[in-house]
Design a protein around this motif. Structure first.
Motif, PDB file in Angstrom:
ATOM      1  N   ALA A   6       4.767  -2.264   8.651  1.00 48.73           N
ATOM      2  CA  ALA A   6       5.017  -1.617   9.943  1.00 48.73           C
ATOM      3  C   ALA A   6       4.711  -2.566  11.093  1.00 48.73           C
ATOM      4  O   ALA A   6       5.423  -2.594  12.108  1.00 48.73           O
TER       5      ALA A   6
ATOM      6  N   PRO B  35       8.438   2.442   7.483  1.00 48.29           N
ATOM      7  CA  PRO B  35       8.596   1.005   7.214  1.00 48.29           C
ATOM      8  C   PRO B  35       8.898   0.777   5.731  1.00 48.29           C
ATOM      9  O   PRO B  35       8.345   1.457   4.865  1.00 48.29           O
TER      10      PRO B  35
ATOM     11  N   THR C  91       5.871   3.042  17.418  1.00 44.64           N
ATOM     12  CA  THR C  91       6.995   3.889  17.016  1.00 44.64           C
ATOM     13  C   THR C  91       7.903   4.229  18.185  1.00 44.64           C
ATOM     14  O   THR C  91       9.005   4.752  17.992  1.00 44.64           O
TER      15      THR C  91
ATOM     16  N   LEU D 115      12.673  -1.427  12.197  1.00 47.35           N
ATOM     17  CA  LEU D 115      11.769  -0.481  12.836  1.00 47.35           C
ATOM     18  C   LEU D 115      12.320   0.895  12.485  1.00 47.35           C
ATOM     19  O   LEU D 115      13.225   1.403  13.141  1.00 47.35           O
TER      20      LEU D 115
ATOM     21  N   THR E 223       3.771   9.676  12.985  1.00 48.10           N
ATOM     22  CA  THR E 223       3.909   8.970  14.259  1.00 48.10           C
ATOM     23  C   THR E 223       2.813   9.419  15.218  1.00 48.10           C
ATOM     24  O   THR E 223       2.594   8.776  16.241  1.00 48.10           O
TER      25      THR E 223
ATOM     26  N   SER F 147      10.119   3.283   0.933  1.00 46.49           N
ATOM     27  CA  SER F 147       9.094   3.605   1.917  1.00 46.49           C
ATOM     28  C   SER F 147       7.985   4.381   1.227  1.00 46.49           C
ATOM     29  O   SER F 147       7.996   4.577   0.005  1.00 46.49           O
TER      30      SER F 147
ATOM     31  N   SER G   1       7.618   7.753  10.623  1.00 46.10           N
ATOM     32  CA  SER G   1       7.649   6.292  10.539  1.00 46.10           C
ATOM     33  C   SER G   1       7.910   5.919   9.082  1.00 46.10           C
ATOM     34  O   SER G   1       7.255   6.446   8.178  1.00 46.10           O
TER      35      SER G   1
ATOM     36  N   ALA H  28       7.591  -5.180  11.261  1.00 44.73           N
ATOM     37  CA  ALA H  28       8.959  -4.673  11.320  1.00 44.73           C
ATOM     38  C   ALA H  28       9.648  -5.175  12.591  1.00 44.73           C
ATOM     39  O   ALA H  28       8.991  -5.512  13.575  1.00 44.73           O
TER      40      ALA H  28
END
Length: 446
Positions: free
Chosen positions: A387, A159, A139, A324, A366, A282, A157, A390
């Motif tokens: 993730a 993704p 991250t 990301l 994160t 997400s 986060s 990404a």
């Protein structure tokens, strides 16, 4: 002098004035503990249109927790769109006043960094924020241009993946979502019947559309920005727009009402069982979907990684499943309460706070300890997979404007979509205009 340099110079002057009389130890009491009594931290975050009431409660709970810890108040304000986000950064930087802490989308971090107006984190700063090692290391990939020059502290986060209705696919004899965009379109055609559509797409959302165009472009080998050159008018990107807009206009696999949908409406349509695929969502969608008509009848999959017009990843293509994505917290240099700001960041990224935030909003932690606990959830397997696959957007000070230019093509295409068509000549002229705006933004960036 380019625009970002003007912003940076204006910011430098304002920050010099703001620094006068600003005691670096003003947050501390005589015993070294933080004492924020009588002080207020101003924090800017994106308005949560999916869970607005929960966000209001989170504002209150966060302020109460921080006041109990430090004596300081926290006042939140929100922005509604990427354009609002950029405007707020620009006006605050030039004036040298505004929020102490900003929660910025990861793709806006390069713009914040380019202004020179946000705290470049030292080892001591990282320790005040909880320690760099406490974060999921991936991250940190868009916290700065390199690991020695970072302004962004990972907060969430996000993704992106695709949700799909397992019952609808099974009834149609489809084992799993296609791994290429052309195949997904054909599956969506097969699944469009009666009042059910193959896809739910939020064409009017201010954040979603450009991510589709970016993904299809990089998969085809066009990074959109490389060094000082923008390439929005590349044939691969034109093909991406034709594909994305064509789902509604020519393929008829999207409800025509989607021209006015934001992300929350697309999620609601899928949750009502009226669409088979919900791309570009997400983990935030899980909170809603688990309470919807499709609870127990949906799953997540990574999105196609093979671009339109291809059956395998072409040479130079990047099999990106997602940008990301997430949010970074940045601290303004003009803040008179930097230590308090870093203490708030530490609170927000602590394991308990991150787990509570995930349960409320579906944003992945994160914080490494909190994230590790979620890895065992099979429902999140595809999201964790995404993730890991990404790909970061260009760390370029002009990227935020490039992003807006990408979205604007879709915005300007809405009248044609409402008429049920994709006017190729009009689309190419819009892409050409976007290319000029993007190249200008890249030229102006530091």
């Amino acid at each position: 002098m380019n625009r970002l340099k003007i912003i940076a110079v204006g910011a430098a002057a304002a920050l010099a004035l703001a620094a006068c009389g600003n005691d670096a130890k003003s947050d501390g009491s005589s015993d070294g503990a933080l004492n924020g009594a009588g002080k207020t931290l101003n924090v800017l975050v994106q308005a949560n249109t999916i869970y607005p009431q929960q966000q209001k409660q989170w504002f209150t709970d966060t302020s109460n927790a921080f006041k109990a810890q430090t004596g300081a108040e926290v006042k939140f304000e929100t922005f509604a769109s990427a354009n609002d986000e950029l405007t707020k950064i620009q006006t605050s930087v030039v004036s040298g006043q505004g929020p102490d802490v900003y929660s910025l989308g990861t793709t806006f971090t390069p713009t914040a960094y380019a202004t020179g107006a946000f705290l470049e984190l030292t080892d001591a700063d990282w320790q005040k924020a909880g320690g760099k090692d406490s974060f999921v290391q991936a991250t940190l990939g868009i916290s700065g241009p390199d690991d020695k020059h970072q302004v962004g502290i990972p907060f969430t986060s996000r993704p992106f993946v695709m949700a799909y209705n397992t019952e609808l696919l099974k009834a149609a004899g489809i084992d799993k979502p296609a791994d290429n965009w052309d195949g997904l379109r054909e599956q969506a055609k097969k699944l469009t019947t009666g009042g059910t559509y193959g896809m739910a797409i939020a064409y009017a959302d201010g954040f979603d559309p450009w991510k589709f165009i970016w993904a299809m472009s990089v998969q085809a080998g066009n990074p959109l920005v490389a060094g000082k050159k923008a390439s929005l008018d590349d044939p691969a990107t034109v093909k991406a727009y034709q594909t994305y807009l064509g789902w509604l206009a020519t393929d008829k696999v999207v409800d025509p009402a989607a021209v006015g949908w934001k992300n929350a409406q697309a999620i609601a349509e899928f949750g009502a069982g009226k669409a088979a695929f919900l791309p570009m969502v997400s983990a935030t969608s899980k909170v809603t979907l688990d309470k919807s008509q499709v609870a127990g009848k949906y799953a997540y999959a990574i999105m196609p990684t093979i671009p339109p017009g291809a059956t395998s990843l072409p040479g130079g293509g990047v099999g990106a499943t997602s940008i990301l994505s997430g949010d970074n917290l940045v601290v303004a240099k003009y803040s008179k309460n930097k230590d308090l700001a870093l203490a708030l960041v530490k609170l927000l990224t602590s394991p308990d706070q991150q787990k509570a935030y995930y349960k409320t909003f579906g944003e992945l932690p994160t914080n490494a300890a909190a994230a590790k606990e979620l890895q065992a959830d099979p429902a999140l397997a595809a999201i964790v997979d995404s993730a890991s696959k990404a790909h970061g957007t260009p760390f370029n000070g002009g990227w935020s404007k490039v992003q807006l230019a990408l979205v604007n093509v879709v915005v300007q295409s809405i009248p044609d979509l409402k008429a049920g068509k994709v006017d190729d000549g009009h689309l190419r002229s819009l892409v050409s205009a976007a290319q000029k705006d993007a190249q200008s933004a890249v030229d102006e960036a530091k």
